[in-house]
Scaffold this motif. Structure first.
Motif, mmCIF file in Angstrom:
data_model
loop_
_atom_site.group_PDB
_atom_site.id
_atom_site.type_symbol
_atom_site.label_atom_id
_atom_site.label_comp_id
_atom_site.label_asym_id
_atom_site.label_seq_id
_atom_site.Cartn_x
_atom_site.Cartn_y
_atom_site.Cartn_z
ATOM 1 N N VAL A 59 19.193 44.983 -78.736
ATOM 2 C CA VAL A 59 18.345 43.759 -78.915
ATOM 3 C C VAL A 59 16.852 44.300 -78.987
ATOM 4 C CG1 VAL A 59 17.702 41.630 -78.624
ATOM 5 C CG2 VAL A 59 20.147 41.662 -77.949
ATOM 6 N N HIS A 60 16.633 44.589 -80.024
ATOM 7 C CA HIS A 60 15.227 45.356 -79.799
ATOM 8 C C HIS A 60 14.070 44.036 -79.731
ATOM 9 C CE1 HIS A 60 17.439 47.132 -83.482
ATOM 10 N NE2 HIS A 60 16.722 48.272 -81.763
ATOM 11 N N TYR A 61 14.344 42.697 -79.771
ATOM 12 C CA TYR A 61 13.306 41.450 -79.498
ATOM 13 C C TYR A 61 14.313 40.751 -79.142
ATOM 14 C CZ TYR A 61 9.654 38.161 -80.356
ATOM 15 O OH TYR A 61 8.815 36.945 -79.962
ATOM 16 N N LEU A 62 13.623 39.963 -77.903
ATOM 17 C CA LEU A 62 13.788 38.758 -77.565
ATOM 18 C C LEU A 62 13.718 37.682 -76.836
ATOM 19 C CD1 LEU A 62 16.877 36.763 -76.314
ATOM 20 C CD2 LEU A 62 16.169 38.071 -74.188
ATOM 21 N N ALA A 93 12.977 42.314 -72.350
ATOM 22 C CA ALA A 93 14.352 40.623 -72.299
ATOM 23 C C ALA A 93 14.491 40.440 -70.938
ATOM 24 C CB ALA A 93 15.503 41.402 -72.599
ATOM 25 N N ARG A 94 15.092 40.830 -69.653
ATOM 26 C CA ARG A 94 14.343 40.519 -68.586
ATOM 27 C C ARG A 94 13.721 39.544 -67.947
ATOM 28 N NH1 ARG A 94 16.027 45.547 -66.881
ATOM 29 N NH2 ARG A 94 13.836 45.484 -66.039
ATOM 30 N N LEU A 97 13.816 35.953 -69.989
ATOM 31 C CA LEU A 97 14.545 35.410 -69.135
ATOM 32 C C LEU A 97 14.417 34.869 -68.254
ATOM 33 C CD1 LEU A 97 17.559 38.446 -69.344
ATOM 34 C CD2 LEU A 97 17.674 35.911 -70.723
ATOM 35 N N HIS A 98 13.600 36.153 -67.252
ATOM 36 C CA HIS A 98 12.635 35.325 -66.252
ATOM 37 C C HIS A 98 12.135 34.326 -66.360
ATOM 38 C CE1 HIS A 98 11.853 34.770 -62.289
ATOM 39 N NE2 HIS A 98 10.719 34.997 -62.099
ATOM 40 N N GLN A 99 11.415 34.424 -67.226
ATOM 41 C CA GLN A 99 9.914 33.148 -67.119
ATOM 42 C C GLN A 99 10.613 31.370 -68.323
ATOM 43 O OE1 GLN A 99 7.693 34.828 -70.454
ATOM 44 N NE2 GLN A 99 6.916 36.863 -69.243
ATOM 45 N N ILE A 100 11.740 32.372 -68.409
ATOM 46 C CA ILE A 100 11.942 30.679 -69.399
ATOM 47 C C ILE A 100 13.119 30.475 -67.885
ATOM 48 C CG2 ILE A 100 11.365 30.617 -71.798
ATOM 49 C CD1 ILE A 100 14.891 31.712 -72.560
ATOM 50 N N GLY A 101 13.535 30.652 -66.996
ATOM 51 C CA GLY A 101 14.522 30.300 -66.497
ATOM 52 C C GLY A 101 16.213 30.145 -66.035
#
Length: 114
Positions: A59-62, A93-94, A97-101
């Motif tokens: 995945v290049h951009y999440l 990506a991590r 994932l962290h920022q949105i919970g």
């Protein structure tokens, strides 16, 4: 164009039990494909997967909008007592994932955001 690849992992001694599904996402996961990707992940959970592993290696951009697919899968996984595992997320990506919970939601529900 994103490719969605699903693979079953069954160990001989576990035949007859629910499968470990591995999905390898490719390309960008964003607002343009989050809904379709989420529906496909939900179908795998609905199909009886005991573990759904989503591999983000390619995945290049999440985007935060793209994470909706993962939240959709997580909500369904929790309802089916399925373990959702996100693997091989790069640093960006991590961070998303962290920022949105989502990383906290996965940790609370047996998942792993590594």
């Amino acid at each position: 164009m994103r490719l969605f690849r699903s693979r079953h992992r069954r160990q001989p001694e576990l035949l007859g039990t629910r499968a470990h599904e591995v999905v390898r996402l490719h390309g960008d996961l964003d607002v343009n494909n989050a809904d379709a990707t989420g529906r496909r992940l939900v179908r795998l959970v609905d199909g009886g997967a005991e573990v759904l592993e989503v591999d983000l290696t390619n995945v290049h951009y999440l985007s935060p909008d793209g994470c909706a697919a993962l939240f959709m899968a997580l909500r369904t996984a929790q309802a089916h007592s399925t373990r959702l595992v996100i693997t091989h997320a790069d640093e960006r990506a991590r961070s998303v994932l962290h920022q949105i919970g989502l990383s906290r939601a996965l940790s609370a529900g047996h998942g792993d955001d590594s």
